[in-house]
Design a protein around this motif. Structure first.
Motif, mmCIF file in Angstrom:
data_model
loop_
_atom_site.group_PDB
_atom_site.id
_atom_site.type_symbol
_atom_site.label_atom_id
_atom_site.label_comp_id
_atom_site.label_asym_id
_atom_site.label_seq_id
_atom_site.Cartn_x
_atom_site.Cartn_y
_atom_site.Cartn_z
ATOM 1 N N GLU A 77 0.859 -1.179 0.000
ATOM 2 C CA GLU A 77 0.000 0.000 0.000
ATOM 3 C C GLU A 77 0.896 1.229 0.000
ATOM 4 O O GLU A 77 1.828 1.331 0.795
ATOM 5 N N ILE A 111 0.730 5.335 0.279
ATOM 6 C CA ILE A 111 -0.070 6.507 0.624
ATOM 7 C C ILE A 111 0.839 7.722 0.464
ATOM 8 O O ILE A 111 1.852 7.827 1.156
ATOM 9 N N LEU A 155 -4.234 -8.398 0.030
ATOM 10 C CA LEU A 155 -5.236 -7.335 -0.019
ATOM 11 C C LEU A 155 -6.343 -7.616 0.988
ATOM 12 O O LEU A 155 -6.782 -6.729 1.717
ATOM 13 N N GLU A 198 -2.639 10.216 -2.886
ATOM 14 C CA GLU A 198 -2.872 8.891 -3.473
ATOM 15 C C GLU A 198 -2.882 7.862 -2.358
ATOM 16 O O GLU A 198 -2.085 7.946 -1.422
ATOM 17 N N MET A 199 -3.784 6.887 -2.475
ATOM 18 C CA MET A 199 -3.792 5.750 -1.559
ATOM 19 C C MET A 199 -4.212 4.538 -2.390
ATOM 20 O O MET A 199 -5.373 4.379 -2.732
ATOM 21 N N LYS A 200 -3.223 3.709 -2.751
ATOM 22 C CA LYS A 200 -3.455 2.575 -3.653
ATOM 23 C C LYS A 200 -2.637 1.370 -3.206
ATOM 24 O O LYS A 200 -1.657 1.492 -2.476
ATOM 25 N N HIS A 201 -3.040 0.219 -3.713
ATOM 26 C CA HIS A 201 -2.305 -1.022 -3.495
ATOM 27 C C HIS A 201 -1.551 -1.389 -4.774
ATOM 28 O O HIS A 201 -2.079 -1.201 -5.874
ATOM 29 N N TYR A 202 -0.346 -1.927 -4.595
ATOM 30 C CA TYR A 202 0.486 -2.326 -5.711
ATOM 31 C C TYR A 202 1.022 -3.733 -5.491
ATOM 32 O O TYR A 202 1.223 -4.150 -4.351
#
Length: 98
Positions: A4, A6, A59, A88-92
């Protein structure tokens, strides 16, 4: 494993409070079996930019395990004041690693 990311834009006068909030919130991350590691990075060229990088077991571990568990509310209480500063707040997924 998922990562994650952020990204924050923090005003200079709030930087110390932001870092203190993550020092306190980090206790709840490290207690979670779903959090493998985390780090807070500060921008060199743009000192108002920060990245929080959290490695989660999955996840589902993050979204259903940590967020539904007892450590999420106290964690979020520490970082909530900076929520509006998130860019931005995303999972990679990790695609390559040395």
């Amino acid at each position: 494993m998922v990562v994650e990311i952020i990204r924050y834009d923090i005003a200079p006068e709030a930087a110390d409070s932001f870092l203190q909030a993550y020092r306190e919130a980090g206790e709840y991350l490290t207690r979670s079996a779903h959090c493998l590691s985390y780090e807070v990075l500060g921008g060199v060229e743009e000192p108002n930019h920060f990245i929080v990088r959290i490695e989660w077991d999955s996840l589902e571990g993050h979204l259903q395990g940590f967020r539904a568990g007892p450590d999420f509310q106290p964690f979020f209480a520490r970082v909530r004041p900076f929520y509006s500063s998130i860019l931005e707040m995303k999972h990679y997924s990790v695609m390559s690693r040395s």
